[in-house]
Design a protein around this motif. Structure first.
Motif, PDB file in Angstrom:
ATOM      1  N   ASN A   1       0.879  -1.345  -0.216  1.00 14.74           N
ATOM      2  CA  ASN A   1       0.000  -0.007  -0.105  1.00 14.74           C
ATOM      3  C   ASN A   1       0.780   1.207   0.062  1.00 14.74           C
ATOM      4  OD1 ASN A   1      -2.353  -1.387   0.079  1.00 14.74           O
ATOM      5  ND2 ASN A   1      -2.379  -1.675   2.288  1.00 14.74           N
ATOM      6  N   TYR A   2       2.093   1.232   0.551  1.00 19.68           N
ATOM      7  CA  TYR A   2       2.841   2.257   0.764  1.00 19.68           C
ATOM      8  C   TYR A   2       4.304   2.620   0.119  1.00 19.68           C
ATOM      9  CZ  TYR A   2      -0.624   2.574   4.479  1.00 19.68           C
ATOM     10  OH  TYR A   2      -1.930   2.466   5.127  1.00 19.68           O
ATOM     11  N   ALA A   3       4.775   1.394  -0.219  1.00 20.12           N
ATOM     12  CA  ALA A   3       6.054   1.535  -0.776  1.00 20.12           C
ATOM     13  C   ALA A   3       6.099   1.711  -2.512  1.00 20.12           C
ATOM     14  CB  ALA A   3       6.629   0.026  -0.528  1.00 20.12           C
ATOM     15  N   GLU A   4       6.950   2.494  -2.651  1.00 26.40           N
ATOM     16  CA  GLU A   4       7.308   3.102  -4.189  1.00 26.40           C
ATOM     17  C   GLU A   4       7.991   1.778  -4.729  1.00 26.40           C
ATOM     18  OE1 GLU A   4       9.141   6.747  -4.100  1.00 26.40           O
ATOM     19  OE2 GLU A   4       7.208   7.774  -3.273  1.00 26.40           O
ATOM     20  N   ASP A   5       8.076   1.745  -5.980  1.00 27.09           N
ATOM     21  CA  ASP A   5       8.735   0.773  -6.716  1.00 27.09           C
ATOM     22  C   ASP A   5      10.023   0.576  -6.567  1.00 27.09           C
ATOM     23  OD1 ASP A   5       6.397  -0.193  -7.955  1.00 27.09           O
ATOM     24  OD2 ASP A   5       6.621   1.137  -9.710  1.00 27.09           O
ATOM     25  N   GLU A   6      10.935   1.962  -6.153  1.00 28.39           N
ATOM     26  CA  GLU A   6      12.375   1.850  -5.887  1.00 28.39           C
ATOM     27  C   GLU A   6      12.560   1.124  -4.539  1.00 28.39           C
ATOM     28  OE1 GLU A   6      15.641   5.094  -4.866  1.00 28.39           O
ATOM     29  OE2 GLU A   6      13.743   5.767  -5.370  1.00 28.39           O
ATOM     30  N   VAL A   7      11.874   1.250  -3.498  1.00 30.63           N
ATOM     31  CA  VAL A   7      11.746   0.585  -2.406  1.00 30.63           C
ATOM     32  C   VAL A   7      11.485  -0.992  -2.344  1.00 30.63           C
ATOM     33  CG1 VAL A   7      10.802   0.473  -0.012  1.00 30.63           C
ATOM     34  CG2 VAL A   7      11.084   2.606  -0.965  1.00 30.63           C
TER      35      VAL A   7
ATOM     36  N   VAL B   1       3.265  -8.985  -3.700  1.00 33.80           N
ATOM     37  CA  VAL B   1       3.606  -7.622  -3.410  1.00 33.80           C
ATOM     38  C   VAL B   1       4.920  -7.140  -4.413  1.00 33.80           C
ATOM     39  CG1 VAL B   1       4.702  -6.268  -1.493  1.00 33.80           C
ATOM     40  CG2 VAL B   1       2.682  -7.562  -0.993  1.00 33.80           C
ATOM     41  N   TYR B   2       6.055  -8.072  -4.239  1.00 38.23           N
ATOM     42  CA  TYR B   2       7.302  -7.717  -4.908  1.00 38.23           C
ATOM     43  C   TYR B   2       7.270  -7.982  -6.645  1.00 38.23           C
ATOM     44  CZ  TYR B   2       9.357  -6.554  -0.598  1.00 38.23           C
ATOM     45  OH  TYR B   2       9.364  -5.855   0.628  1.00 38.23           O
ATOM     46  N   GLY B   3       5.874  -8.306  -7.024  1.00 38.39           N
ATOM     47  CA  GLY B   3       5.755  -8.832  -8.395  1.00 38.39           C
ATOM     48  C   GLY B   3       6.603  -9.844  -9.171  1.00 38.39           C
ATOM     49  N   LEU B   4       6.874 -11.017  -8.209  1.00 37.96           N
ATOM     50  CA  LEU B   4       7.667 -12.062  -8.774  1.00 37.96           C
ATOM     51  C   LEU B   4       6.768 -13.190  -9.139  1.00 37.96           C
ATOM     52  CD1 LEU B   4       9.928 -11.937  -5.604  1.00 37.96           C
ATOM     53  CD2 LEU B   4      10.227 -10.773  -7.745  1.00 37.96           C
TER      54      LEU B   4
END
Length: 304
Positions: A147-153, A296-299
């Motif tokens: 919900n809160y982390a950007e792609d960079e994080v 969440v991490y798109g794996l």
């Protein structure tokens, strides 16, 4: 009528009074064109207020500016506190001090939601993606990343793809194996418990039915106990009362047995009632946690 028209024609003219040559007042028409008065402009821009910002609606521009500045300073202070704690937690994680890191991260969460804090919390809870036993708290932290982390994080703190793929596959195999064993044992227990309940039900009927019959007989002879002079009806009444009491005690015992057998059947449907079931629940929660991290991490695309 002509006079009315004259008044209508002259309604837009300006009439003034002046002193003529004889020193008398006379009325004349001022034909000088009117100069447009300049529009008064405000010296500041009026901000747009939200409908619910009742406080701002009664504040002066200076007060609004001061409030906005205070809010900006508070936000900068909040972000600074979060950043400092994130750096501290990251250092503790690098030293494998995961519990200490969790304490620092919990403190950071008091300053509001932050994607980096949630990502570090996932790492601390899993001991750098090696232990998924704290699944409930981990899933909550992973949802915070989502919900809160950007792609960079996300890219910086994502787990190793190959390693988490192996962990996910291992947990799936473990869950399937436990589920097969659990269902087999549960079926065997259910068969035994059904048989026990059937026996208990028969025993309950054997004691409850005679109890009711003797209770009816006791009531009958009680109603006619004075019909015979030899008191035979009274004797029969007390006999049946005594027999009813004995069967009542026996019925309480069989009812308790029946209740226990029914309770066992109900508990058998819950996985938490057995060691194997609890192990299945734990592994299932860990698998759900790992799958949440993967999502969440798109794996997902990297998993077969």
């Amino acid at each position: 009528m002509a006079e009315e028209r004259l008044i209508d024609d002259d309604k837009d003219r300006k009439y003034k009074i002046r002193i003529n040559e004889k020193g008398e007042e006379e009325l004349y028409i001022d034909e000088t064109p009117e100069e447009e008065e300049p529009e008064e402009t405000l010296g500041f821009e009026v901000p747009d207020f939200d409908g619910d910002d009742e406080e701002a609606a009664v504040m002066t521009p200076e007060q609004l500016a001061a409030r906005d500045k205070a809010r900006e300073e508070a936000e900068q202070k909040r972000l600074k506190n979060i950043s400092a704690r994130a750096a501290h937690a990251q250092k503790l994680i690098s030293e494998n001090k995961f519990e200490d890191a969790l304490y620092v991260l919990d403190e950071a969460e008091r300053f509001g939601h932050d994607g980096k804090i949630c990502a570090l919390k996932v790492i601390a809870l899993t001991q750098n993606y090696t232990d998924y036993s704290r699944a409930e708290d981990g899933i909550t932290a992973a949802e915070g990343v989502e919900n809160y982390a950007e792609d960079e994080v996300k890219g910086k703190f994502a787990p190793d793809k190959k390693a988490i793929k192996a962990q996910c596959a291992e947990l799936k195999t473990r869950v399937e194996s436990l589920k097969t064993d659990y269902e087999k044992q549960r079926g065997e227990r259910e068969e035994r418990y059904l048989k026990k309940r059937k026996i208990s039900l028969i025993a309950f009927a054997i004691t409850a039915v005679p109890m009711l019959v003797f209770a009816v007989l006791a009531a009958y002879f009680g109603s006619i106990m004075h019909a015979q002079m030899d008191h035979s009806n009274m004797i029969m009444c007390f006999v049946f009362i005594g027999v009813t009491a004995l069967f009542f005690i026996a019925t309480l015992f069989t009812a308790h047995r029946l209740w226990d057998s029914a309770k066992l059947l109900k508990m058998n449907k819950s996985t938490s009632s057995t060691k194997l079931g609890r192990e299945l629940d734990e592994c299932s929660a860990q698998l759900k946690f790992v799958e949440k991290i993967i999502s969440v991490y798109g794996l997902n695309d990297d998993l077969s």
